[in-house]
Write an enzyme that holds these catalytic residues in place. Sequence first.
Site, PDB file in Angstrom:
ATOM      1  N   GLN A 248       0.818  -1.211   0.000  1.00 40.74           N
ATOM      2  CA  GLN A 248       0.000   0.000   0.000  1.00 40.74           C
ATOM      3  C   GLN A 248       0.850   1.259   0.000  1.00 40.74           C
ATOM      4  OE1 GLN A 248      -2.858  -1.470  -1.098  1.00 40.74           O
ATOM      5  NE2 GLN A 248      -3.722   0.332  -0.141  1.00 40.74           N
ATOM      6  N   HIS A 251       1.539   3.340  -3.268  1.00 39.40           N
ATOM      7  CA  HIS A 251       0.512   4.129  -3.935  1.00 39.40           C
ATOM      8  C   HIS A 251       0.894   5.589  -4.069  1.00 39.40           C
ATOM      9  CE1 HIS A 251      -3.298   2.060  -4.850  1.00 39.40           C
ATOM     10  NE2 HIS A 251      -2.945   1.182  -3.945  1.00 39.40           N
ATOM     11  N   GLU A 316      -8.971   2.025   5.824  1.00 41.19           N
ATOM     12  CA  GLU A 316      -9.640   1.674   4.568  1.00 41.19           C
ATOM     13  C   GLU A 316      -9.574   0.163   4.336  1.00 41.19           C
ATOM     14  OE1 GLU A 316      -9.145   2.752  -0.192  1.00 41.19           O
ATOM     15  OE2 GLU A 316      -7.485   3.073   1.192  1.00 41.19           O
ATOM     16  N   HIS A 317      -8.383  -0.400   4.463  1.00 40.74           N
ATOM     17  CA  HIS A 317      -8.167  -1.849   4.366  1.00 40.74           C
ATOM     18  C   HIS A 317      -7.618  -2.339   5.696  1.00 40.74           C
ATOM     19  CE1 HIS A 317      -7.184  -0.008   0.380  1.00 40.74           C
ATOM     20  NE2 HIS A 317      -7.976  -0.967  -0.082  1.00 40.74           N
ATOM     21  N   ASP A 350      -8.286  -5.232  -4.404  1.00 46.00           N
ATOM     22  CA  ASP A 350      -8.115  -4.145  -5.379  1.00 46.00           C
ATOM     23  C   ASP A 350      -8.367  -4.607  -6.801  1.00 46.00           C
ATOM     24  OD1 ASP A 350      -7.525  -2.252  -3.517  1.00 46.00           O
ATOM     25  OD2 ASP A 350      -5.390  -2.120  -3.967  1.00 46.00           O
ATOM     26  N   HIS A 409     -51.764  22.139   6.962  1.00 41.05           N
ATOM     27  CA  HIS A 409     -51.566  20.692   7.011  1.00 41.05           C
ATOM     28  C   HIS A 409     -52.780  20.022   7.660  1.00 41.05           C
ATOM     29  CE1 HIS A 409     -47.404  21.384   5.938  1.00 41.05           C
ATOM     30  NE2 HIS A 409     -47.103  20.091   6.053  1.00 41.05           N
TER      31      HIS A 409
END
Length: 423
Positions: A248, A251, A316-317, A350, A409
Amino acid sequence: MKIIKEGGHRLFETDPETAKYVAQMLEELRRRGLDAVREYSRRFDQWDPPSFELTPAQVDEAISRCSAELISDTAFCQGNVRRFAQAQLGTMHPLEVETRPGVGRGHKHIPVGVVGSYVPGGRYPMFGSAQMSIIPAKVAGVKTVIACTPPVSGTGYYPATINAMKAAGADRIFVLGGVPAMALMAFGMGVVEPADILCGAGNKFVAEAKRQLFGQCGIDLLAGPTEIGIIADDSADPALVACDLLGQAEHDPASGQICICLSETFARAELQEVERQLAVLPTREIAAQSWQSHGKLYVAESREEAIRLSEDYAPEHLELHVADVDYYFDRLKNYGSLFIGEETTVAYGDKSIGTNHILPTSRSARYTGGVWVGKFLKTVTYQRMTPAASREVGAVTARQCDVERMHAHAITARVRVDRYAKA
């Protein structure tokens, strides 16, 4: 808890300069349409084709440049995504229930009409992103998916990305990147139907454009730099854990990593292993920056503390490299996607296993999940009543409205009470 290595973790924040710049761009794109799109494309991407939309012949030509193996592998990955989306859709049933005599109410799921899918390029041609937004949308029943991907300098576009977009089910394919692409899909500009939802990852300008376009249309989610969390006890393999952390880290220099260990001995071994692998990693220039700036290595005193640390980070993961996976699986709540046991890894999610990789970052896993087939469905409610039920409910409704001083109403209710007096 003991800290072996501390690093920063940048949350998704609105940069005032970026926000101002994107707002100016969007206003010009809204006002001037395709003329502004073309000017920005020339300025940022040196890309000025006769048409940003690929013709069927151009799509076929791009696919012809893909190897048979690439096409087959892409089909394998997309088949897994499609089957999982279809299974998810199968859990979403319409509902109708009579809660009181003569009072029926229910819900049903209606697909949105148009989805704009952004497939990022940038540092890596992430053609696998095509399947993550296009396939769930088409499985949900979306009629039109417009797909945009940025041009590749010197080559026009990446054939694997065009193949992935077409195979996933994109109805129209544009080679256009950044804020202009988001504006084209959101506003339509007389070229496409304006998108009901924009979906897909991108750089900070794309993320800011999505934030500002929310309301004009829906968005999937706001995502910051990618991140991984790993919980590892002494049964884990330090080399495998390090491999996944660095997977990761490559990235982006801003990617986040946190490894929560259950012993200092393992944590020290892990730190050495990360440094050893970084020395020979092909993408070490990026991964080393990411690990140095944002990598965290903690020692938890217990499994309970390991869970608390992970829940606070809300990655996230999240990977589990532990002997008792069920203990953690039953208790963890804050993550975008969970990878259980050393047999699986983030790269599977992924690329190929079928779960979605458009996931919440920057602690937003505390309150949302990632993209799935339901993202492209509106769950709408409806009511139906017999005259007798309308009379009964109307009397109560009118009194409630009077207390709120919403007398118009109240009248709408009393009219029905009177109308159905003999029901």
